[in-house]
Design a protein around this motif. Structure first.
Motif, short mmCIF file in Angstrom:
data_model
loop_
_atom_site.label_atom_id
_atom_site.label_comp_id
_atom_site.label_asym_id
_atom_site.label_seq_id
_atom_site.Cartn_x
_atom_site.Cartn_y
_atom_site.Cartn_z
N SER A 51 1.52 8.93 -9.02
CA SER A 51 1.48 9.54 -8.42
C SER A 51 1.91 9.28 -7.11
O SER A 51 1.62 8.50 -6.70
CB SER A 51 0.29 10.78 -8.18
OG SER A 51 0.26 11.64 -7.21
N ARG A 52 3.31 10.66 -6.71
CA ARG A 52 3.76 9.69 -5.24
C ARG A 52 3.64 11.51 -4.78
O ARG A 52 3.93 12.06 -5.45
CB ARG A 52 4.84 9.49 -5.30
CG ARG A 52 5.69 8.93 -3.59
CD ARG A 52 6.73 8.38 -4.39
NE ARG A 52 6.35 6.77 -4.39
CZ ARG A 52 6.72 6.26 -5.34
NH1 ARG A 52 7.83 6.77 -5.64
NH2 ARG A 52 5.87 5.06 -5.50
N GLN A 53 3.02 11.23 -4.04
CA GLN A 53 2.72 12.70 -2.63
C GLN A 53 3.50 12.21 -1.13
O GLN A 53 2.87 11.36 -0.80
CB GLN A 53 1.52 13.38 -2.81
CG GLN A 53 1.55 14.31 -1.58
CD GLN A 53 0.25 14.91 -1.78
OE1 GLN A 53 -0.57 14.84 -2.28
NE2 GLN A 53 0.16 15.71 -0.93
N THR A 55 4.25 13.53 2.54
CA THR A 55 4.23 15.21 3.14
C THR A 55 5.01 14.86 4.87
O THR A 55 5.54 13.50 5.14
CB THR A 55 2.14 14.99 3.37
OG1 THR A 55 1.97 14.14 4.18
CG2 THR A 55 1.53 15.19 2.27
N GLU A 60 2.15 9.07 -0.05
CA GLU A 60 0.81 8.65 -0.35
C GLU A 60 1.27 8.05 -1.91
O GLU A 60 1.25 8.70 -2.67
CB GLU A 60 -0.89 9.25 -0.03
CG GLU A 60 -2.50 8.54 -1.08
CD GLU A 60 -3.26 9.64 -0.59
OE1 GLU A 60 -3.73 9.29 -0.11
OE2 GLU A 60 -3.71 10.27 -1.98
N THR A 61 1.12 6.72 -2.51
CA THR A 61 1.14 6.10 -3.81
C THR A 61 -0.70 6.08 -4.79
O THR A 61 -1.04 5.00 -3.22
CB THR A 61 1.85 5.45 -3.79
OG1 THR A 61 3.70 5.44 -3.23
CG2 THR A 61 2.26 4.83 -5.37
N THR A 78 -1.14 4.26 1.71
CA THR A 78 -0.57 5.62 2.57
C THR A 78 0.06 4.74 3.12
O THR A 78 0.03 3.71 4.33
CB THR A 78 -2.18 5.81 3.25
OG1 THR A 78 -3.26 6.21 1.93
CG2 THR A 78 -1.16 6.86 3.97
N PRO A 127 -4.92 13.05 -7.94
CA PRO A 127 -4.29 14.43 -8.36
C PRO A 127 -4.99 15.33 -9.48
O PRO A 127 -4.89 14.30 -11.14
CB PRO A 127 -2.86 14.34 -8.06
CG PRO A 127 -2.72 13.09 -6.81
CD PRO A 127 -4.00 12.25 -8.00
#
Length: 148
Positions: A51-53, A55, A60-61, A78, A127
Motif C-alpha cells: 500500500s502507498r499513501q 499526504t 508512506e509505503t 516513511t 490499511p
C-alpha cells in the motif's frame, strides 16, 4: 425469506498462521531498515500485499511479506517531504521524477520492520483494504489450475 442462522454480511476468517507448502514461491528478501535505510535485514518469504499513501506531509509505503515460518513481516517506509528538501536540488536530477511522484522505489526516508504471528495482529498495522487482500491471498492458493 431469510434464514436467521446465516449472516451473509460476515464471514469466518481463520486468523491462525497460513499453511506453508514447499511449492509456495518463497525467495530471499532484503529490506532496508533504520533512518535513511542505511542497514538491511534479510529473510525468506514472499510479498502478499503493498500500500502507498501520499499526504501533504509524507509518503508512506507498507509492504507485507509472509515468511517461511508463517509469520507476517510488515516493512514500512516513511518519506517526509521535508526530508526530501534536505537531500539537495531535485531539479538537477530529473531521472528520479518517478520516485518523486510515488512511482517505483523511493530511495529516501526512514524504514522499519515488525513481525507479527497472526492476521489479527496484522490488522492494526496495515490499511483495511490491504488486510482483506492479504487474508484472501493467505486463505487461497497462489495459483489455481482450473480443470474446465
Amino acid at each position: 425469506m431469510t434464514d436467521a442462522t446465516h449472516d451473509t454480511d460476515t464471514a469466518a476468517v481463520d486468523t491462525t498462521k497460513p499453511t506453508i507448502t514447499d511449492n509456495d514461491d518463497f525467495a530471499p528478501v532484503t529490506v532496508k531498515v533504520g533512518p535513511g535505510g542505511g542497514r538491511t535485514q534479510r529473510f525468506t518469504g514472499r510479498k502478499v500485499g503493498e500500500s502507498r499513501q501520499v499526504t501533504r506531509k509524507a509518503i508512506e509505503t507498507v509492504r507485507v511479506y509472509v515468511t517461511r515460518k508463517g509469520n507476517f513481516l510488515v516493512h514500512k517506509q516513511t518519506a517526509a517531504w521535508s526530508d526530501y528538501n534536505e537531500l539537495g536540488d531535485w531539479t538537477e536530477d530529473w531521472k528520479n521524477w518517478r520516485s518523486i511522484l510515488g512511482k517505483g522505489e523511493q530511495s529516501w526516508g526512514d524504514y522499519t520492520t515488525q513481525v507479527v504471528d497472526s492476521l489479527d495482529a496484522l490488522r492494526p498495522l496495515v490499511p483495511p483494504k490491504v488486510h482483506l487482500m492479504i487474508v484472501d491471498r493467505v486463505e487461497h492458493p497462489l495459483n489455481h489450475d482450473l480443470d474446465v
